[in-house]
Design a protein around this motif. Structure first.
Motif, mmCIF file in Angstrom:
data_model
loop_
_atom_site.group_PDB
_atom_site.id
_atom_site.type_symbol
_atom_site.label_atom_id
_atom_site.label_comp_id
_atom_site.label_asym_id
_atom_site.label_seq_id
_atom_site.Cartn_x
_atom_site.Cartn_y
_atom_site.Cartn_z
ATOM 1 N N GLU A 190 74.987 67.470 -32.377
ATOM 2 C CA GLU A 190 75.960 66.873 -31.570
ATOM 3 C C GLU A 190 75.611 65.744 -30.872
ATOM 4 N N ALA A 191 74.534 66.261 -30.063
ATOM 5 C CA ALA A 191 73.712 65.331 -28.778
ATOM 6 C C ALA A 191 73.312 64.036 -29.618
ATOM 7 N N GLU A 192 72.688 64.240 -30.844
ATOM 8 C CA GLU A 192 71.732 63.047 -31.459
ATOM 9 C C GLU A 192 72.600 62.776 -32.863
ATOM 10 N N PRO A 193 73.772 62.318 -32.970
ATOM 11 C CA PRO A 193 74.260 62.157 -34.448
ATOM 12 C C PRO A 193 73.521 60.807 -34.962
ATOM 13 N N GLU A 194 72.830 60.008 -34.353
ATOM 14 C CA GLU A 194 71.898 58.847 -35.094
ATOM 15 C C GLU A 194 70.702 59.659 -36.000
ATOM 16 N N ARG A 195 70.287 60.555 -35.284
ATOM 17 C CA ARG A 195 69.005 61.367 -36.057
ATOM 18 C C ARG A 195 69.335 62.438 -37.091
ATOM 19 N N PHE A 196 70.459 63.190 -36.804
ATOM 20 C CA PHE A 196 70.748 64.272 -37.570
ATOM 21 C C PHE A 196 71.834 64.116 -38.398
ATOM 22 N N VAL A 197 71.678 64.649 -39.694
ATOM 23 C CA VAL A 197 72.636 64.586 -40.645
ATOM 24 C C VAL A 197 72.845 66.186 -41.069
ATOM 25 N N VAL A 198 74.200 66.474 -40.619
ATOM 26 C CA VAL A 198 74.508 68.113 -40.976
ATOM 27 C C VAL A 198 74.906 68.220 -42.091
ATOM 28 N N LEU A 199 74.620 69.480 -43.095
ATOM 29 C CA LEU A 199 74.886 69.721 -44.178
ATOM 30 C C LEU A 199 75.328 71.058 -44.387
ATOM 31 N N ASP A 200 76.306 71.385 -44.931
ATOM 32 C CA ASP A 200 77.077 72.530 -45.300
ATOM 33 C C ASP A 200 76.298 73.242 -46.232
ATOM 34 N N ALA A 201 75.550 74.301 -45.669
ATOM 35 C CA ALA A 201 74.455 75.075 -46.769
ATOM 36 C C ALA A 201 75.041 75.818 -47.671
ATOM 37 N N SER A 202 76.472 76.354 -47.519
ATOM 38 C CA SER A 202 77.208 77.129 -48.311
ATOM 39 C C SER A 202 77.336 76.259 -49.651
ATOM 40 N N GLN A 203 77.171 75.088 -49.945
ATOM 41 C CA GLN A 203 77.528 74.288 -50.783
ATOM 42 C C GLN A 203 76.509 74.570 -51.822
ATOM 43 N N SER A 204 76.476 74.154 -53.277
ATOM 44 C CA SER A 204 75.368 74.150 -54.212
ATOM 45 C C SER A 204 74.260 73.438 -53.876
ATOM 46 N N PRO A 205 73.138 73.879 -53.935
ATOM 47 C CA PRO A 205 71.885 73.117 -53.936
ATOM 48 C C PRO A 205 71.951 71.753 -54.590
ATOM 49 N N ASP A 206 72.859 71.567 -55.599
ATOM 50 C CA ASP A 206 72.749 70.274 -56.365
ATOM 51 C C ASP A 206 73.635 69.272 -55.441
ATOM 52 N N ASP A 207 74.631 69.794 -55.044
ATOM 53 C CA ASP A 207 75.531 69.111 -54.087
ATOM 54 C C ASP A 207 75.051 68.572 -52.611
ATOM 55 N N ILE A 208 74.050 69.684 -52.129
ATOM 56 C CA ILE A 208 73.458 69.428 -50.903
ATOM 57 C C ILE A 208 72.353 68.098 -51.234
ATOM 58 N N TRP A 209 71.725 68.309 -52.468
ATOM 59 C CA TRP A 209 70.710 67.427 -52.578
ATOM 60 C C TRP A 209 71.068 65.950 -52.705
ATOM 61 N N GLN A 210 72.461 65.777 -53.437
ATOM 62 C CA GLN A 210 72.881 64.622 -53.550
ATOM 63 C C GLN A 210 73.222 63.943 -52.226
ATOM 64 N N ARG A 211 73.705 64.508 -51.171
ATOM 65 C CA ARG A 211 74.140 63.993 -50.096
ATOM 66 C C ARG A 211 72.688 63.386 -49.407
ATOM 67 N N ILE A 212 71.569 64.374 -49.433
ATOM 68 C CA ILE A 212 70.293 64.025 -49.064
ATOM 69 C C ILE A 212 69.799 62.891 -49.566
#
Length: 234
Positions: A190-212
């Motif tokens: 929250e303090a560094e939104p320009e550096r962090f990308v927060v990902l919901d790790a309860s999603q499928s690995p494929d969905d997470i990977w597509q966002r990354i």
């Protein structure tokens, strides 16, 4: 030429290693010659520190000789400040021996954990002060921070249920410790939104990977990092 530094963070069991490996393979396909490393343990010195911080002095029974026999007492475990100093020592060696030279060569560096893990686990979980832990890490790294940090976020009770190995010193800490650690990760993001990308790790690995992957493509274009692949050359 300056390379690109990316880190992956999150509590144990969220799937960081899976996504690190996917990014590594994707970067290879793009001809980027990535260097994948980890903390603790990214150097030979770091491997010894890793054993100590994850398994305690019991990892080195010959160091704890009492009365002529190898005995490790409960009180021989690492104190919170000692633990923080050891992580900082690992990080200092890691940056000077591995990360900074690779960045100076123009490489992509991907680290499984970095400074944010110390802030989350030692300041959050162990309840040391954030300023002390941050200052220690800043000194150890000469202020080097990732350009992008992918934070895989999940309720620790759910993520720890995924673990299939013998638990280490941090993984066996109680629910309150794990919640404080997760909360500190989220505060950092929250303090560094320009550096962090927060990902919901309860999603499928494929969905997470597509966002990354989408973010990584945009990041490399913005950073001017390019590679060549057989597909590009055709």
């Amino acid at each position: 030429m300056t390379g690109l530094f990316i880190s992956f963070e999150g509590v144990d069991g969220v799937g960081k290693t899976t996504q690190v490996n996917r990014l590594h393979n994707y970067a290879l396909e793009r001809g980027l010659q990535p260097l994948v490393t980890r903390e603790p343990g990214g150097t030979p010195v770091g491997l010894a520190i890793r054993e100590l911080v994850l398994h305690g002095i019991a990892a080195f029974p010959s160091f704890a000789v009492t009365g002529g026999s190898d005995v490790v007492e409960e009180g021989d475990d690492l104190g919170p400040r000692t633990e923080a100093l050891l992580y900082a020592a690992d990080r200092a060696q890691h940056v000077s021996q591995v990360i900074r030279p690779a960045l100076q060569r123009g490489q992509l560096v991907v680290s499984d954990r970095y400074v944010d893990s110390s802030l989350a686990y030692q300041a959050g979980g162990r309840e040391l002060t954030v300023d002390d832990v941050r200052g220690l890490s800043t000194w150890a790294t000469h202020g080097l921070m990732p350009r992008r940090t992918y934070l895989l976020d999940m309720d620790p009770e759910l993520s720890h249920a995924r673990l299939r190995h013998q638990l280490d010193r941090l993984e066996v800490e109680g629910d309150d410790f794990q919640r404080r650690t997760r909360d500190e990760f989220l505060k950092l993001a929250e303090a560094e939104p320009e550096r962090f990308v927060v990902l919901d790790a309860s999603q499928s690995p494929d969905d997470i990977w597509q966002r990354i992957r989408r973010d990584f493509d945009a990041l490399t274009a913005e950073s001017g990092i390019s590679g060549s692949s057989e597909q590009d050359s055709r």
